[in-house]
Design a protein around this motif. Structure first.
Motif, PDB file in Angstrom:
ATOM      1  N   LEU A  45      14.202  10.329   6.815  1.00 32.94           N
ATOM      2  CA  LEU A  45      13.713   8.886   7.740  1.00 32.94           C
ATOM      3  C   LEU A  45      13.959   9.016   9.263  1.00 32.94           C
ATOM      4  N   ARG A  46      15.199   9.689   9.517  1.00 29.56           N
ATOM      5  CA  ARG A  46      15.699   9.904  10.665  1.00 29.56           C
ATOM      6  C   ARG A  46      14.790  10.964  11.365  1.00 29.56           C
ATOM      7  N   LYS A  47      14.357  11.821  10.857  1.00 32.47           N
ATOM      8  CA  LYS A  47      13.871  12.886  11.282  1.00 32.47           C
ATOM      9  C   LYS A  47      12.252  12.730  11.807  1.00 32.47           C
ATOM     10  N   ASN A  48      11.811  11.472  11.103  1.00 34.85           N
ATOM     11  CA  ASN A  48      10.181  11.410  11.366  1.00 34.85           C
ATOM     12  C   ASN A  48      10.142  10.392  12.506  1.00 34.85           C
ATOM     13  N   GLU A  82       0.873  -1.065   0.039  1.00 35.25           N
ATOM     14  CA  GLU A  82      -0.028  -0.010  -0.222  1.00 35.25           C
ATOM     15  C   GLU A  82       0.853   1.245  -0.122  1.00 35.25           C
ATOM     16  N   VAL A  83       0.707   2.137  -1.026  1.00 31.92           N
ATOM     17  CA  VAL A  83       1.473   3.242  -1.004  1.00 31.92           C
ATOM     18  C   VAL A  83       0.859   4.357  -0.106  1.00 31.92           C
ATOM     19  N   GLY A  84       1.712   4.921   0.826  1.00 33.79           N
ATOM     20  CA  GLY A  84       1.121   5.822   1.896  1.00 33.79           C
ATOM     21  C   GLY A  84       1.650   7.027   1.618  1.00 33.79           C
ATOM     22  N   ASP A  85       1.878   8.212   2.800  1.00 35.19           N
ATOM     23  CA  ASP A  85       2.332   9.319   2.562  1.00 35.19           C
ATOM     24  C   ASP A  85       3.506   9.503   1.840  1.00 35.19           C
ATOM     25  N   ARG A  86       3.505  10.776   1.258  1.00 33.71           N
ATOM     26  CA  ARG A  86       4.977  11.186   0.738  1.00 33.71           C
ATOM     27  C   ARG A  86       6.067  11.602   1.820  1.00 33.71           C
ATOM     28  N   LEU A  87       7.223  11.093   1.498  1.00 36.10           N
ATOM     29  CA  LEU A  87       8.227  11.290   2.584  1.00 36.10           C
ATOM     30  C   LEU A  87       9.040  12.605   2.373  1.00 36.10           C
ATOM     31  N   ILE A  88       9.552  12.553   1.023  1.00 38.78           N
ATOM     32  CA  ILE A  88      10.383  13.732   0.356  1.00 38.78           C
ATOM     33  C   ILE A  88      10.264  13.630  -0.962  1.00 38.78           C
ATOM     34  N   VAL A  89      10.529  14.865  -1.533  1.00 39.68           N
ATOM     35  CA  VAL A  89      10.729  14.963  -3.158  1.00 39.68           C
ATOM     36  C   VAL A  89      12.047  15.570  -3.016  1.00 39.68           C
ATOM     37  N   ILE A  90      13.107  14.874  -3.915  1.00 42.90           N
ATOM     38  CA  ILE A  90      14.769  15.108  -4.029  1.00 42.90           C
ATOM     39  C   ILE A  90      14.946  15.616  -5.427  1.00 42.90           C
ATOM     40  N   ASP A  91      15.483  16.528  -5.548  1.00 41.59           N
ATOM     41  CA  ASP A  91      16.234  16.998  -6.940  1.00 41.59           C
ATOM     42  C   ASP A  91      17.655  16.579  -6.674  1.00 41.59           C
ATOM     43  N   TYR A  92      18.048  15.989  -7.871  1.00 40.71           N
ATOM     44  CA  TYR A  92      19.786  15.815  -7.595  1.00 40.71           C
ATOM     45  C   TYR A  92      20.194  15.705  -9.002  1.00 40.71           C
ATOM     46  N   ASN A 143      10.608  10.886  -6.272  1.00 39.66           N
ATOM     47  CA  ASN A 143       9.593  11.287  -5.348  1.00 39.66           C
ATOM     48  C   ASN A 143       9.125   9.880  -4.539  1.00 39.66           C
ATOM     49  N   VAL A 144       9.596  10.202  -3.162  1.00 37.47           N
ATOM     50  CA  VAL A 144       9.655   9.097  -2.115  1.00 37.47           C
ATOM     51  C   VAL A 144       8.407   8.923  -1.147  1.00 37.47           C
TER      52      VAL A 144
END
Ligand SMILES: Nc1nc2c([nH]c(=O)n2[C@H]2C[C@H](O)[C@@H](COP(=O)(O)OP(=O)(O)OP(=O)(O)O)O2)c(=O)[nH]1
Ligand SMILES: [Mg+2]
Length: 136
Positions: A133-136, A70-80, A90-91
């Motif tokens: 992840l460590r901040k959440n 099940e795909v849940g909440d967005r964690l972060i979007v990173i441009d690199y 899109n994580v």
């Protein structure tokens, strides 16, 4: 100016941080060869035309690992910007539902805890995912 990101191909990627009931996260090791060969990653892949991020993640995880999530909440979007291309990651947090993960398109898959992530080499862009992840 030497090279700008506008000259590089761009990839938009859906990425899954898949949790199980023991609060472990699923990672996979990329096949050898190429820029990121042999590095570990969170499973995922390129968003196809007309597809949402959530649809992409569900499809990629079924294709790459043979499991339902099940795909849940967005964690972060990173441009690199890597040397050869730029990416948007899109994580999303995901929950494992059914099936035993298989390394269908990777070398190896493994369930690890948040504390164990430091033991695995990841692509440079992933530092931001792990910090989030460590901040959440
Ligand atoms: N799935 C995933 N990809 C990541 C992560 N970190 C990171 O830089 N990437 C990069 C590696 C790839 O360039 C791209 C993932 O797309 P992909 O798995 O479909 O790419 P690929 O190497 O097969 O690329 P291609 O030859 O098909 O263009 O994003 C991550 O944590 N998970
Ligand atoms: Mg992939």
């Amino acid at each position: 100016m030497s090279q700008t990101s506008a000259l590089l191909p761009h990839k938009s990627i859906g990425v899954a941080v898949i949790w199980n009931e023991q609060r472990q996260i699923l990672i996979d090791r990329r096949r050898p060869g190429g820029l990121m060969g042999g590095l570990w990653e969170f499973p995922g892949g390129k968003i196809e035309p007309g597809e949402t991020v959530v649809e992409c993640i569900k499809r990629e995880i079924k294709e790459e690992l043979g499991i339902e999530i099940e795909v849940g909440d967005r964690l972060i979007v990173i441009d690199y910007i890597y040397s050869q291309f730029s990416i948007t990651l899109n994580v999303h947090h995901c929950q494992h539902l059914t099936g035993i993960p298989q390394p269908i398109e990777s070398e190896e898959v493994r369930w690890v805890t948040l504390d164990q992530l430091d033991q695995y080499p990841f692509p440079a862009a992933n530092i931001q995912i792990i910090n989030a992840l460590r901040k959440n």
